[in-house]
Design a protein around this motif. Structure first.
Motif, mmCIF file in Angstrom:
data_model
loop_
_atom_site.group_PDB
_atom_site.id
_atom_site.type_symbol
_atom_site.label_atom_id
_atom_site.label_comp_id
_atom_site.label_asym_id
_atom_site.label_seq_id
_atom_site.Cartn_x
_atom_site.Cartn_y
_atom_site.Cartn_z
ATOM 1 N N MET A 136 1.980 -9.023 1.946
ATOM 2 C CA MET A 136 2.145 -7.667 1.412
ATOM 3 C C MET A 136 2.911 -6.752 2.376
ATOM 4 O O MET A 136 3.735 -5.964 1.927
ATOM 5 N N ILE A 196 10.545 -3.179 -0.108
ATOM 6 C CA ILE A 196 10.614 -2.221 -1.226
ATOM 7 C C ILE A 196 10.968 -0.824 -0.714
ATOM 8 O O ILE A 196 11.836 -0.145 -1.263
ATOM 9 N N ILE A 228 12.349 2.991 -2.379
ATOM 10 C CA ILE A 228 11.175 3.322 -3.201
ATOM 11 C C ILE A 228 9.986 3.574 -2.265
ATOM 12 O O ILE A 228 9.597 2.679 -1.504
ATOM 13 N N PRO A 229 9.413 4.787 -2.287
ATOM 14 C CA PRO A 229 8.241 5.051 -1.437
ATOM 15 C C PRO A 229 7.084 4.116 -1.803
ATOM 16 O O PRO A 229 6.801 3.904 -2.990
ATOM 17 N N THR A 230 6.441 3.541 -0.785
ATOM 18 C CA THR A 230 5.330 2.620 -1.039
ATOM 19 C C THR A 230 4.079 3.088 -0.309
ATOM 20 O O THR A 230 4.148 3.778 0.707
ATOM 21 N N VAL A 231 2.937 2.650 -0.834
ATOM 22 C CA VAL A 231 1.667 2.791 -0.111
ATOM 23 C C VAL A 231 0.938 1.460 -0.249
ATOM 24 O O VAL A 231 0.966 0.844 -1.311
ATOM 25 N N THR A 232 0.315 1.015 0.839
ATOM 26 C CA THR A 232 -0.442 -0.233 0.823
ATOM 27 C C THR A 232 -1.906 0.087 1.085
ATOM 28 O O THR A 232 -2.235 0.701 2.103
ATOM 29 N N VAL A 233 -2.770 -0.323 0.158
ATOM 30 C CA VAL A 233 -4.215 -0.161 0.354
ATOM 31 C C VAL A 233 -4.714 -1.436 1.015
ATOM 32 O O VAL A 233 -4.457 -2.531 0.514
ATOM 33 N N LEU A 276 0.912 8.857 -0.784
ATOM 34 C CA LEU A 276 2.302 8.890 -1.232
ATOM 35 C C LEU A 276 2.848 10.313 -1.167
ATOM 36 O O LEU A 276 3.985 10.539 -0.745
ATOM 37 N N ASP A 300 9.461 5.126 -9.395
ATOM 38 C CA ASP A 300 9.675 6.131 -8.355
ATOM 39 C C ASP A 300 8.834 5.848 -7.127
ATOM 40 O O ASP A 300 9.185 6.240 -6.012
ATOM 41 N N ILE A 301 7.680 5.211 -7.341
ATOM 42 C CA ILE A 301 6.750 4.928 -6.243
ATOM 43 C C ILE A 301 6.099 3.576 -6.515
ATOM 44 O O ILE A 301 6.026 3.129 -7.668
ATOM 45 N N ALA A 302 5.635 2.927 -5.446
ATOM 46 C CA ALA A 302 4.975 1.628 -5.615
ATOM 47 C C ALA A 302 3.661 1.601 -4.856
ATOM 48 O O ALA A 302 3.577 2.077 -3.718
ATOM 49 N N LEU A 303 2.645 1.040 -5.510
ATOM 50 C CA LEU A 303 1.327 0.866 -4.899
ATOM 51 C C LEU A 303 1.101 -0.627 -4.703
ATOM 52 O O LEU A 303 1.157 -1.397 -5.665
ATOM 53 N N LEU A 304 0.864 -1.029 -3.466
ATOM 54 C CA LEU A 304 0.673 -2.440 -3.144
ATOM 55 C C LEU A 304 -0.793 -2.700 -2.837
ATOM 56 O O LEU A 304 -1.381 -2.008 -1.997
#
Lengths: 115, 187
Positions: free
Chosen positions: A1, A8, A13-18, A64, B180-184
């Motif tokens: 991940m 990405i 593209i803004p991403t957030v990883t939990v 985000l 527009d945004i991605a959640l991983l």
């Protein structure tokens, strides 16, 4: 991940990883990390606990929206409602997959070749 | 229910969390994830795991518009698929599945070699927050979800294969969907 997150984000593209491993994620240098102190297999919380799952989701979108620089980290202040010695027990499939079984067999000492 | 979020919380700090009327508190013990993962891979017959190392500054893109106008792409590695789709294989399966955003939660399945899926099967939102995110859209917090969420089975041992096989396929979908945004979400 972590590999995906960087690819990405690198495309714009803004991403957030939990993640259950925020310390590791930080070392891998991600743009935005939301840390949860949950066991593997429960990134968004307890089954059936919609409030808990929603809290994690809100933290993700908050990250985000408010992160202003890479390496942003937000930890969710929810404690896992099961004692850690029970919750974090190690788990393995009772029966290894065929590929794994083959690998394990290959690690066994080989009998000397018969003459 | 008052639940606090605080940035930069560290392990070992006292947490007090109100859940309903019950207040739980205690010192959070660090979990030895690295050692656990190393043992898991050893158990599976692999050589010592090599962690990815990134020394450069992470890429960073600020949000370009309010969340309420954003289309979110969900990516999860918990081996989730929808009933009727092909399940994931045992390991190093680099294929992806597209789950329609309106998929009933009860139609979701999981196949993964590396975590106990009993609870994820009972409530897929544990590892794949599709229903939870639909709630945020209904609330107006998020604009909308991409037409599909994308899933694969994590635990792919080779970072190179993630980079060369999984990433391009996923990225193409995200671009096509104009997210527009991605959640991983790993497991």
């Amino acid at each position: 991940m972590p590999v995906l997150a960087r690819v990405i984000e690198g495309l714009g593209i803004p991403t957030v990883t939990v993640t259950m491993m925020p310390d590791v994620a930080q070392k891998l240098r991600l743009s935005r990390v939301v840390g949860v102190e949950f066991p593997f297999g429960y990134s968004f919380g307890m089954p059936g606990d919609e409030a808990m799952q929603l809290t994690v989701a809100r933290a993700a979108v908050q990250a985000l929206a408010e992160a202003g620089a890479p390496g942003y980290r937000l930890d969710v202040a929810l404690q896992w409602p099961v004692p850690t010695e029970v919750a974090y027990k190690e788990w393995q499939p009772t029966e290894p997959s065929p590929i794994v079984a083959m690998l394990l067999r290959a690690r066994q000492p080989q009998p000397p070749p018969s003459s | 229910m008052a639940v606090g979020l605080f940035p930069g919380a560290r392990r070992g700090r006292l947490l007090a969390v109100e859940r309903g009327k019950r207040v739980l508190s205690g010192v959070v013990e660090p979990i030895a994830y690295i050692q656990r993962l190393t043992r898991m891979y050893e158990h599976l017959g692999y050589p010592a795991y090599q962690w990815v190392r990134n020394d450069d500054r992470p890429p960073f893109v600020p949000l370009s518009k309010p969340l309420a106008e954003c289309r979110l792409g969900l990516i999860a590695s918990g081996g989730i698929y929808a009933a009727g789709q092909v399940a994931f294989h045992f390991k190093d399966d680099t294929s992806i599945r597209a789950i329609p955003r309106e998929a009933p939660i009860a139609s979701l399945r999981t196949a993964h070699f590396a975590y106990d899926q009993a609870d994820a099967r009972a409530d897929p939102n544990c590892v794949f927050p599709l229903g939870t995110l639909r709630g945020l859209v209904a609330e107006g917090v998020l604009g909308e979800l991409a037409s599909h969420a994308y899933t694969f089975m994590g635990g792919i041992y080779s970072a190179r294969r993630v980079q060369e096989e999984v990433a391009p396929a996923l990225v193409q979908r995200l671009i096509d969907e104009r997210v527009d945004i991605a959640l991983l979400v790993p497991v």
